[in-house]
Design a protein around this motif. Structure first.
Motif, PDB file in Angstrom:
ATOM      1  N   ALA A 425      -6.935  23.048  82.014  1.00 12.63           N
ATOM      2  CA  ALA A 425      -7.459  24.268  82.634  1.00 12.63           C
ATOM      3  C   ALA A 425      -8.603  24.838  81.798  1.00 12.63           C
ATOM      4  O   ALA A 425      -8.508  24.908  80.569  1.00 12.63           O
ATOM      5  CB  ALA A 425      -6.343  25.300  82.764  1.00 12.63           C
ATOM      6  N   ARG A 426      -9.687  25.228  82.471  1.00  9.73           N
ATOM      7  CA  ARG A 426     -10.843  25.794  81.769  1.00  9.73           C
ATOM      8  C   ARG A 426     -11.118  27.179  82.320  1.00  9.73           C
ATOM      9  O   ARG A 426     -11.092  27.374  83.523  1.00  9.73           O
ATOM     10  CB  ARG A 426     -12.105  24.979  82.071  1.00  9.73           C
ATOM     11  N   ILE A 427     -11.391  28.119  81.419  1.00  5.55           N
ATOM     12  CA  ILE A 427     -11.819  29.430  81.895  1.00  5.55           C
ATOM     13  C   ILE A 427     -13.027  29.888  81.089  1.00  5.55           C
ATOM     14  O   ILE A 427     -13.179  29.501  79.923  1.00  5.55           O
ATOM     15  CB  ILE A 427     -10.714  30.512  81.777  1.00  5.55           C
ATOM     16  N   GLU A 428     -13.853  30.704  81.725  1.00 13.55           N
ATOM     17  CA  GLU A 428     -14.962  31.306  80.988  1.00 13.55           C
ATOM     18  C   GLU A 428     -14.521  32.692  80.557  1.00 13.55           C
ATOM     19  O   GLU A 428     -13.949  33.442  81.349  1.00 13.55           O
ATOM     20  CB  GLU A 428     -16.200  31.407  81.878  1.00 13.55           C
ATOM     21  N   CYS A 429     -14.699  33.001  79.282  1.00 13.94           N
ATOM     22  CA  CYS A 429     -14.265  34.318  78.790  1.00 13.94           C
ATOM     23  C   CYS A 429     -15.048  34.658  77.519  1.00 13.94           C
ATOM     24  O   CYS A 429     -15.865  33.857  77.057  1.00 13.94           O
ATOM     25  CB  CYS A 429     -12.767  34.307  78.512  1.00 13.94           C
ATOM     26  N   SER A 430     -14.768  35.826  76.959  1.00 16.51           N
ATOM     27  CA  SER A 430     -15.400  36.171  75.684  1.00 16.51           C
ATOM     28  C   SER A 430     -14.626  35.455  74.567  1.00 16.51           C
ATOM     29  O   SER A 430     -13.490  35.042  74.776  1.00 16.51           O
ATOM     30  CB  SER A 430     -15.337  37.680  75.464  1.00 16.51           C
ATOM     31  N   LEU A 431     -15.233  35.347  73.404  1.00 17.22           N
ATOM     32  CA  LEU A 431     -14.545  34.711  72.276  1.00 17.22           C
ATOM     33  C   LEU A 431     -13.280  35.497  71.919  1.00 17.22           C
ATOM     34  O   LEU A 431     -12.237  34.918  71.606  1.00 17.22           O
ATOM     35  CB  LEU A 431     -15.487  34.620  71.069  1.00 17.22           C
ATOM     36  N   VAL A 432     -13.391  36.821  71.982  1.00 19.79           N
ATOM     37  CA  VAL A 432     -12.233  37.668  71.660  1.00 19.79           C
ATOM     38  C   VAL A 432     -11.061  37.341  72.594  1.00 19.79           C
ATOM     39  O   VAL A 432      -9.918  37.183  72.153  1.00 19.79           O
ATOM     40  CB  VAL A 432     -12.614  39.170  71.776  1.00 19.79           C
ATOM     41  N   GLU A 433     -11.378  37.191  73.872  1.00 19.82           N
ATOM     42  CA  GLU A 433     -10.312  36.878  74.818  1.00 19.82           C
ATOM     43  C   GLU A 433      -9.747  35.468  74.560  1.00 19.82           C
ATOM     44  O   GLU A 433      -8.534  35.251  74.631  1.00 19.82           O
ATOM     45  CB  GLU A 433     -10.820  36.974  76.258  1.00 19.82           C
TER      46      GLU A 433
END
Ligand code: P5A
Length: 441
Positions: A425-433
């Motif tokens: 599974a791949r998601i785009e998010c912030s590094l913090v997330e």
């Protein structure tokens, strides 16, 4: 670790002699290199895994009250003459003569050596019970070393030895190791089923092997599926609670589970058909209660409460630490490569720079590398200038639990792509997330 500073000799194709998945994957991912039949060097990636397994084994031995030490690999033949095993052990023992003509051997196991240490110092029941262990290389000149580190000639073992005044005490020590093994294998990310086993050359009348179910296993096994549903004791288990110790063993021994050497077809036929498992397994641990088998001939006696000298009751408890690296891969891989359980992964996360020459990408990656380390992760940072396809393939092959991928587009937006190796599974998010998600997993 920056990939360009690391030593990761990944190879495209595994040699044809590597028959099973784990052996192929260990060679392809540059974990090990064969140096002779059944003898391997552990390259940096493999060595990290070996040390991680060793650490978990150590923590769980400590929790169960065993005390760590270190014995040498080379032993004096005379000790083995005392127990009578020097002649019994046969061709599996590597025998060596030193320059003064003294017979020595590369230890295949340490019952004799630990008994010699014990008898030199322990004289009273007041010093019991005692459980001493080490993690050390062993040598067995196996007729057919195969499957890489799974059946090596030189291999790394955790071996513990318990000393008790009487049989009742020794059975308690056995139960402690039994419970500790369940927790250990669970933390290593695999299910190992305890099964009645044949004590073989170690001896004794009570013995269990711990096996991981796997097609490539060398042992045929028969068990009741219900045993798989019994939960492990857990890390808050009280090893001083005698009733709880007995219960942990009973919970499992109430179900049929035996290797082919101890298989009882009639008893197995009484297991409901839909619960019968006849499969293959990899032996990753083996525990023994052997009473006075070594203490009697080697005169390891202590004074009991009445001042009489009595032979101590012993047990020994092995875990195949180097074999586990292969066995865990057998249980945890897919077409793309290894899928490490987080507890023993060589790195926590792979950071992939999609375009190292692009300034925004490079800046974002450098910052992410530092932040991951500051958050307590051990990242492997691929800042090499290779094709994206080969970077992805290599990261999948070595099986780190997470990948953080940063390319020019994401870098511009201050985003990253987080990929879970287990389910893809791949998601785009912030590094913090991404960090929060990895910590929560
Ligand atoms: C128990 C500890 C013993 O030697 N003496 C000390 C007892 N038991 S054993 O079953 O023979 O080995 C313990 C574990 O070591 C692993 N093992 C091996 N691993 C890799 N290559 C080998 N050739 C090999 N032989 C044994 C197994 O996991 C075994 O359970």
């Amino acid at each position: 670790m920056r990939l360009s500073n690391f030593f990761l000799p990944v190879v495209k194709d595994a040699p044809s002699h590597a028959e099973i998945a784990s052996h192929q994957l260990m060679l392809r991912s540059g974990m090990i290199r064969q140096s002779g039949a059944g003898i391997y060097s552990w390259l940096p990636l493999g060595f990290k895994v070996l040390k991680n397994i060793e650490r978990i084994v150590r923590e769980e031995m400590g929790r169960a009250g065993a005390i760590e030490m270190l014995m040498p690999t080379l032993q004096q033949a005379d000790l083995w003459r005392e127990s009578g095993r020097y002649d019994d052990y046969g061709e599996e023992m590597l025998r060596i003569t030193d320059r003064s003509g003294r017979d020595m051997l590369y230890g295949p196991t340490n019952e004799e050596l630990i008994t010699e240490i014990f008898r030199a110092y322990v004289k009273s029941y007041k010093q019991l019970p005692l459980n001493l262990y080490h993690q050390q290389w062993k040598f067995r000149d196996e007729i057919r070393p195969r499957f890489g580190v799974m059946r090596g000639r030189e291999f790394y073992m955790k071996d513990a030895y318990s000393f008790d005044l009487d049989e009742a005490g020794a059975r308690l020590s056995y139960q402690k190791m039994f419970a500790a093994y369940l927790n250990t294998f669970h933390r290593l990310g695999v299910t190992a089923i305890p099964m009645k086993a044949d004590p073989g050359p170690i001896g004794g009348d009570l013995s269990h092997e711990f096996l991981i179910l796997s097609e490539s296993g060398e042992s045929a096994i028969f068990c009741d599926k219900a045993i798989l549903d019994v939960p492990v004791p857990g890390l808050d288990f009280d090893f001083e609670d005698q009733d709880a110790l007995a219960r942990e063993m009973e919970k499992r021994t109430q179900y049929y589970a035996a290797t082919d050497e101890k298989h009882d077809a009639e008893a197995f036929a009484r297991v409901p058909k839909e619960r019968q498992i006849a499969a293959r397994g990899i032996e990753v641990g083996h525990i023994f209660y052997f009473g006075t088998k070594y203490s009697e001939p080697m005169k390891a006696t202590v004074q009991n409460k009445d001042g009489q000298l009595v032979d101590i009751h012993g047990g020994s408890y092995g875990i195949g630490v180097s074999r586990l690296a292969g066995a865990i891969i057998e249980a945890c891989h897919d077409e793309a490569g290894i899928v490490w359980p987080a507890s023993i992964a060589p790195f926590d996360v792979g950071l992939i720079s999609m375009r190292p020459k692009d300034e925004a990408t490079a800046t974002a990656c450098e910052a992410a590398y530092k932040e991951l380390q500051a958050a307590g992760f051990d990242p492997l940072y691929d800042e090499t200038d290779e094709r994206a396809g080969s970077k992805f393939a290599r990261m999948d092959l070595i099986g780190l639990p997470w990948q953080i991928i940063i390319g020019p587009k994401a870098a511009e937006k201050g985003r990253v792509e987080l990929k879970s190796r287990r389910d893809g599974a791949r998601i785009e998010c912030s590094l913090v997330e991404a960090i929060t998600r990895m910590k929560a997993a």
